[in-house]
Design a protein around this motif. Structure first.
Motif, PDB file in Angstrom:
ATOM      1  N   PHE A  30       0.832  -1.204   0.000  1.00 31.36           N
ATOM      2  CA  PHE A  30       0.000   0.000   0.000  1.00 31.36           C
ATOM      3  C   PHE A  30       0.868   1.256   0.000  1.00 31.36           C
ATOM      4  O   PHE A  30       0.620   2.204  -0.770  1.00 31.36           O
ATOM      5  N   LEU A  31       1.909   1.283   0.826  1.00 36.15           N
ATOM      6  CA  LEU A  31       2.801   2.439   0.872  1.00 36.15           C
ATOM      7  C   LEU A  31       3.581   2.592  -0.435  1.00 36.15           C
ATOM      8  O   LEU A  31       3.816   3.711  -0.909  1.00 36.15           O
ATOM      9  N   LEU A  32       3.976   1.469  -1.035  1.00 32.35           N
ATOM     10  CA  LEU A  32       4.630   1.530  -2.342  1.00 32.35           C
ATOM     11  C   LEU A  32       3.678   2.090  -3.395  1.00 32.35           C
ATOM     12  O   LEU A  32       4.076   2.886  -4.252  1.00 32.35           O
ATOM     13  N   GLY A  33       2.416   1.669  -3.315  1.00 30.26           N
ATOM     14  CA  GLY A  33       1.426   2.162  -4.265  1.00 30.26           C
ATOM     15  C   GLY A  33       1.186   3.657  -4.120  1.00 30.26           C
ATOM     16  O   GLY A  33       1.060   4.377  -5.122  1.00 30.26           O
ATOM     17  N   VAL A  34       1.113   4.132  -2.876  1.00 25.12           N
ATOM     18  CA  VAL A  34       0.952   5.572  -2.646  1.00 25.12           C
ATOM     19  C   VAL A  34       2.103   6.343  -3.277  1.00 25.12           C
ATOM     20  O   VAL A  34       1.907   7.386  -3.927  1.00 25.12           O
TER      21      VAL A  34
END
Length: 470
Positions: A237-241
């Motif tokens: 999720f943090l990579l996607g953000v």
């Protein structure tokens, strides 16, 4: 060629009565600076005065400043130094800029109101013009680009760069065909998908300590990988953000990005993604916006999740047991741990924390290592956008050197410096206009990103509690 011993010229308003017998350019220099240039074409009426271009000089140029004559008939255009980040190519003669076009550029595109040309050099099938920039670089670039469009169409690309030799602006014009993106034998989607699958595996593995201690046991205990799913999803999720933020800003500006290549990591699950810029970035401010958007969004979301993890009670009253010494590895994580846990955080006394602390921390580390001002990392692009090519190159060399020293003690630093050296060391491809500095508000955002990355990577040096451990 017979040159009169004394030229009957008035140097403030250059007028000569005796023209040369063929196309000739007279160059007068003073202390290495072009002061005056005159030319005459025998195809025109010989009664016409010599065409001249002179720079005003309060002192007036001296006769001993005359350094030589240049004959336009002997100009040779060859492919030499490439643009930064653009590989030299074997160019067909038909692709090179013809001499007639070079004259149009000198006499009709550039000028006193934009960029006064004093000399030219061959440059990757095109031409590098040295001279004096007039007015603001951004407005000059706009004027020259408009004139090139009117005179020459879309066949050529104009760059306004900084000469690393003397830090002065130079104009570069190259055929657009020389800027075609490099093709690869393996389709991008296939390579990116392969990297992505391996990254999914390492993200799951990273959150299952029992499998990390014995990698070969993974194949006999694949069902244990599901235990790492929550942590893997949070890191993803943090990579996607991070990546989505890059793309949203890039799309708004008009910059095209390649498919992201996620880089798997045994230690932290993923090192982030390698994303190439596919077209020419207009200026340093636009590069700064795109480069800072990803880590800035990643830091903001990761920071909120880290705070939430400290505030939430450990899952089932147990959570994850950690030794307080781990918080010494990050100034940011250690400072927040000290702020929320207080005297509970004692050296040598293991404590229980919510898993979200570890997951969010991993996301912050991924954003931080991508914010290191080196090569073509986000931090390297930010440094280039803020301080220019020469300063960022020095900072990049320093950062890689420090990473090399850290790699002697930290395996994450070792793998990361190897990755940067082979895949991301640059140089950054040229921007259309590299002279103008970004606005102060965007400079501030860049500084914030670099500073946050530093806080995450630097160790926390202070003891957590003066009380003796139980």
């Amino acid at each position: 060629m017979n040159i009169p011993a004394v030229l009957p010229c008035s140097f403030n308003r250059l007028q000569c009565s005796t023209p040369p017998t063929h196309l000739l350019r007279l160059v007068i220099r003073k202390k290495g600076r072009l002061v005056c240039r005159l030319s005459h074409d025998n195809n025109k009426d010989n009664d016409q005065p010599l065409e001249n271009t002179c720079l005003e000089n309060n002192d007036g140029p001296q006769l001993n400043g005359l350094t030589g004559f240049e004959d336009d008939t002997d100009d040779q255009l060859a492919s030499e130094s490439p643009l930064p980040g653009v590989k030299p190519q074997q160019l067909d003669e038909s692709i090179r800029i013809p001499k007639e076009t070079v004259e149009i550029l000198r006499n009709q595109v550039f000028g006193f109101d934009t960029f006064f040309v004093t000399s030219q050099e061959p440059y990757e099938g095109g031409v590098l013009f040295k001279g004096n920039l007039r007015g603001q670089a951004a407005k000059t670039y706009e004027k020259v680009s408009k004139r090139m469009q009117e005179k020459l169409g879309d066949d050529y690309k104009f760059f306004l760069l900084i000469n690393p030799e003397d830090d002065k602006p130079v104009a570069v014009v190259v055929p657009r065909m020389t800027l075609q993106p490099e093709t690869t034998a393996v389709p991008e989607w296939f390579a990116a998908g392969a990297f992505g699958l391996v990254t999914v595996f390492t993200l799951l593995l990273r959150n299952v300590p029992a499998l990390q201690s014995n990698f070969l046991s993974v194949f006999d205990n694949l069902d244990l990988l599901k235990d790492g799913l929550p942590g893997a999803l949070m890191t993803a999720f943090l990579l996607g953000v991070h990546e989505v933020s890059h793309r949203l800003v890039a799309t708004e500006i008009g910059i095209k990005l390649s498919i992201p290549y996620f880089v798997p990591s045994w230690q932290i699950g993923c090192f982030g993604a390698i994303t190439r810029i596919l077209n020419v970035v207009p200026n340093r401010e636009d590069l700064l916006k795109v480069a800072a958007a990803g880590p800035l969004a990643g830091f903001c979301v990761g920071f909120i999740l880290l705070l939430s993890g400290f505030m939430l009670p450990p899952t089932d009253g147990i959570g994850i047991i950690v030794d307080p010494s781990v918080f010494h590895e990050s100034f940011l994580a250690g400072g927040i741990a000290k702020l929320y846990l207080g005297d509970v955080l004692q050296e040598g006394s293991p404590i229980s924390v919510h898993p979200l602390v570890i997951w969010a921390w991993a996301g912050l580390v991924i954003n931080a290592i991508n914010s290191i001002p080196a090569g073509e990392l986000d931090g390297g692009r930010i440094a280039f956008a803020m301080w220019g090519r020469k300063a960022s190159a020095r900072l990049s060399a320093l950062s890689i050197g420090l990473l090399g020293i850290c790699s002697l003690f930290n395996d994450v630093a070792f793998y990361w410096v190897v990755l940067i050296f082979f895949l991301q060391r640059g140089p950054i491809a040229p921007l259309s206009e590299e002279v103008t500095h970004p606005q102060n508000k965007y400079m501030a955002l860049g500084v914030v990103v670099l500073f946050l990355g530093l806080l995450v990577c630097l160790p926390y040096p202070f003891p957590f509690s003066n009380q003796p451990a139980l």
